[in-house]
Design a protein around this motif. Sequence first.
Motif, PDB file in Angstrom:
ATOM      1  N   GLY A  69      -4.615 -47.372 -23.163  1.00  0.00           N
ATOM      2  CA  GLY A  69      -3.569 -46.651 -23.877  1.00  0.00           C
ATOM      3  C   GLY A  69      -2.872 -47.534 -24.902  1.00  0.00           C
ATOM      4  N   ILE A  70      -1.824 -47.005 -25.461  1.00  0.00           N
ATOM      5  CA  ILE A  70      -1.145 -47.660 -26.588  1.00  0.00           C
ATOM      6  C   ILE A  70      -0.637 -49.059 -26.226  1.00  0.00           C
ATOM      7  CG2 ILE A  70       1.110 -46.554 -26.098  1.00  0.00           C
ATOM      8  CD1 ILE A  70       1.367 -46.126 -29.174  1.00  0.00           C
ATOM      9  N   ASN A 166      -8.539 -37.586 -28.055  1.00  0.00           N
ATOM     10  CA  ASN A 166      -8.079 -38.299 -26.845  1.00  0.00           C
ATOM     11  C   ASN A 166      -8.720 -37.678 -25.602  1.00  0.00           C
ATOM     12  OD1 ASN A 166      -6.248 -39.247 -28.874  1.00  0.00           O
ATOM     13  ND2 ASN A 166      -4.747 -39.724 -27.280  1.00  0.00           N
ATOM     14  N   PRO A 176       0.065 -46.689 -14.881  1.00  0.00           N
ATOM     15  CA  PRO A 176       1.176 -46.231 -15.728  1.00  0.00           C
ATOM     16  C   PRO A 176       1.420 -47.137 -16.935  1.00  0.00           C
ATOM     17  CG  PRO A 176       1.986 -47.084 -13.627  1.00  0.00           C
ATOM     18  CD  PRO A 176       0.490 -47.058 -13.539  1.00  0.00           C
ATOM     19  N   GLY A 179      -2.833 -47.234 -18.942  1.00  0.00           N
ATOM     20  CA  GLY A 179      -3.568 -45.989 -19.148  1.00  0.00           C
ATOM     21  C   GLY A 179      -3.122 -45.251 -20.411  1.00  0.00           C
ATOM     22  N   HIS A 180      -3.889 -44.239 -20.766  1.00  0.00           N
ATOM     23  CA  HIS A 180      -3.493 -43.355 -21.861  1.00  0.00           C
ATOM     24  C   HIS A 180      -2.397 -42.396 -21.377  1.00  0.00           C
ATOM     25  CE1 HIS A 180      -7.403 -44.527 -23.715  1.00  0.00           C
ATOM     26  NE2 HIS A 180      -6.670 -44.455 -24.796  1.00  0.00           N
ATOM     27  N   VAL A 181      -1.806 -41.694 -22.335  1.00  0.00           N
ATOM     28  CA  VAL A 181      -0.624 -40.895 -21.998  1.00  0.00           C
ATOM     29  C   VAL A 181      -0.897 -39.843 -20.918  1.00  0.00           C
ATOM     30  CG1 VAL A 181      -0.961 -39.340 -24.000  1.00  0.00           C
ATOM     31  CG2 VAL A 181       1.271 -39.508 -22.917  1.00  0.00           C
ATOM     32  N   LEU A 185       1.050 -40.060 -17.412  1.00  0.00           N
ATOM     33  CA  LEU A 185       2.116 -39.095 -17.087  1.00  0.00           C
ATOM     34  C   LEU A 185       1.785 -38.281 -15.836  1.00  0.00           C
ATOM     35  CD1 LEU A 185       3.455 -37.789 -20.542  1.00  0.00           C
ATOM     36  CD2 LEU A 185       4.415 -39.555 -19.035  1.00  0.00           C
ATOM     37  N   LYS A 188       2.892 -40.656 -13.135  1.00  0.00           N
ATOM     38  CA  LYS A 188       4.354 -40.811 -13.081  1.00  0.00           C
ATOM     39  C   LYS A 188       5.025 -39.540 -12.576  1.00  0.00           C
ATOM     40  CE  LYS A 188       4.634 -44.017 -16.983  1.00  0.00           C
ATOM     41  NZ  LYS A 188       5.186 -44.186 -18.336  1.00  0.00           N
ATOM     42  N   VAL A 202       9.221 -40.794 -20.469  1.00  0.00           N
ATOM     43  CA  VAL A 202       8.159 -40.555 -21.468  1.00  0.00           C
ATOM     44  C   VAL A 202       8.402 -41.499 -22.637  1.00  0.00           C
ATOM     45  CG1 VAL A 202       7.201 -38.847 -23.058  1.00  0.00           C
ATOM     46  CG2 VAL A 202       7.829 -38.174 -20.738  1.00  0.00           C
ATOM     47  N   TRP A 203       7.379 -42.280 -22.987  1.00  0.00           N
ATOM     48  CA  TRP A 203       7.535 -43.283 -24.047  1.00  0.00           C
ATOM     49  C   TRP A 203       7.674 -42.630 -25.426  1.00  0.00           C
ATOM     50  CZ3 TRP A 203       2.814 -46.971 -22.780  1.00  0.00           C
ATOM     51  CH2 TRP A 203       3.017 -47.553 -21.517  1.00  0.00           C
ATOM     52  N   GLY A 204       8.425 -43.317 -26.282  1.00  0.00           N
ATOM     53  CA  GLY A 204       8.527 -42.903 -27.677  1.00  0.00           C
ATOM     54  C   GLY A 204       9.486 -41.743 -27.869  1.00  0.00           C
ATOM     55  N   ARG A 210      -0.995 -35.041 -30.253  1.00  0.00           N
ATOM     56  CA  ARG A 210      -2.320 -35.512 -29.856  1.00  0.00           C
ATOM     57  C   ARG A 210      -3.200 -34.328 -29.467  1.00  0.00           C
ATOM     58  NH1 ARG A 210      -0.534 -39.330 -31.856  1.00  0.00           N
ATOM     59  NH2 ARG A 210      -0.349 -41.474 -31.086  1.00  0.00           N
ATOM     60  N   ILE A 246       3.775 -34.802 -27.673  1.00  0.00           N
ATOM     61  CA  ILE A 246       3.856 -35.538 -26.406  1.00  0.00           C
ATOM     62  C   ILE A 246       4.914 -34.899 -25.495  1.00  0.00           C
ATOM     63  CG2 ILE A 246       4.432 -37.780 -25.379  1.00  0.00           C
ATOM     64  CD1 ILE A 246       1.598 -37.576 -26.745  1.00  0.00           C
ATOM     65  N   PRO A 270       6.602 -47.604 -28.477  1.00  0.00           N
ATOM     66  CA  PRO A 270       6.078 -47.118 -29.768  1.00  0.00           C
ATOM     67  C   PRO A 270       5.487 -45.708 -29.694  1.00  0.00           C
ATOM     68  CG  PRO A 270       4.565 -48.690 -28.787  1.00  0.00           C
ATOM     69  CD  PRO A 270       5.769 -48.654 -27.886  1.00  0.00           C
ATOM     70  N   ASP A 271       5.562 -45.018 -30.824  1.00  0.00           N
ATOM     71  CA  ASP A 271       4.983 -43.672 -30.961  1.00  0.00           C
ATOM     72  C   ASP A 271       3.503 -43.736 -31.323  1.00  0.00           C
ATOM     73  OD1 ASP A 271       6.969 -41.883 -30.362  1.00  0.00           O
ATOM     74  OD2 ASP A 271       7.682 -41.683 -32.435  1.00  0.00           O
TER      75      ASP A 271
END
Length: 311
Positions: A69-70, A166, A176, A179-181, A185, A188, A202-204, A210, A246, A270-271
């Motif tokens: 993931g990011i 994706n 968590p 991994g990718h979103v 999630l 989590k 939730v990030w960003g 996506r 997201i 980051p987004d």
Amino acid sequence: MDKNAKIFVAGRRGLAGSALVRRLRAAGYDNLLLPARAELDLTRQAETTGFLGREKPDYVFLAAGRVGGIAANSGFKAEFLYQNLMIEANVVHAAWLAGVNRLLFLGSSCIYPRDCPQPIREEYLLTGPLEVTNDAYAIAKIAGLKMCESYNRQYGTAYVSVMPANLYGPNDNYDPETGHVLPALIRKAHEAKVSGREELAVWGTGGPRREFLHADDLAAACVFLMEREDIRSGTFNVGTGKDISIRELAELIARTVGFSGKIVLDPSRPDGTPRKLLDAGKIAALGWRPSIGLAAGLGRTYADFLAGGRA
Ligand code: GDP
């Protein structure tokens, strides 16, 4: 593809590779070469050349690679660039040396410029700067695609590239942090529900959009392309044609998992790319379409997660 054809799936344990193995077996292809990592390390040139030279498969699906993931992508840029370049260079070159005429290389929608027009057509490649959070991974994947094009041009091979949206599905990485979103999630939200927590982080900003493609749809598209002996080159986007934000994804996951608390955004994370919706018109024109919608695919994926995260 002949049903007895010898088929090497590189990366058979991963999200894409394991889906390819399921799809191939379901379609009646039984002569699969599936070496374990302990037997064959694709980052090692001599091992890879030796393996392909000995086995001489008829078809190669190149689904091996370092993915994440990011946070993993931006935190381990050197490893992502090095490992992916080594695997691609070794497998594509060794396949050609071994006389493999048909190979399918798997890339990612992040190869396209960060701010390119939407939906993204294959020809937008290299028309603008990349997103910085995954530029190392993207450069490696662009190199792989260019290897396929170059070997076709110079040596007359028939190596094609597929760029999926994706991915999600069985055998995903549910960590968590790395991994990718979507899998992150799911984990989590599930853990928040089980432990009675009120909040899901939730990030960003929740604003990026996506497009999510089930790995079984990707595998179907890859086998479809490989079975088309007339398709001898080119890059093919594979997606569903629909994207969501997201925040919407987090809400959908909360509903799927049964988490009824609050979604809390963490803008310190980051987004990434604002949007990367693929135009999959090229493969659609050949007659292939995806069949797994996001709501149904998420339900299946949560069931897989509950079953231990393996197919
Ligand atoms: P990307 O598509 O390459 O950006 O990779 P990701 O799947 O890791 O992230 C997609 C988007 O989801 C980004 O905007 C992230 O900031 C956002 N996101 C929200 N929560 C999470 C999370 O828990 N994990 C990850 N990986 N991304 C998250």
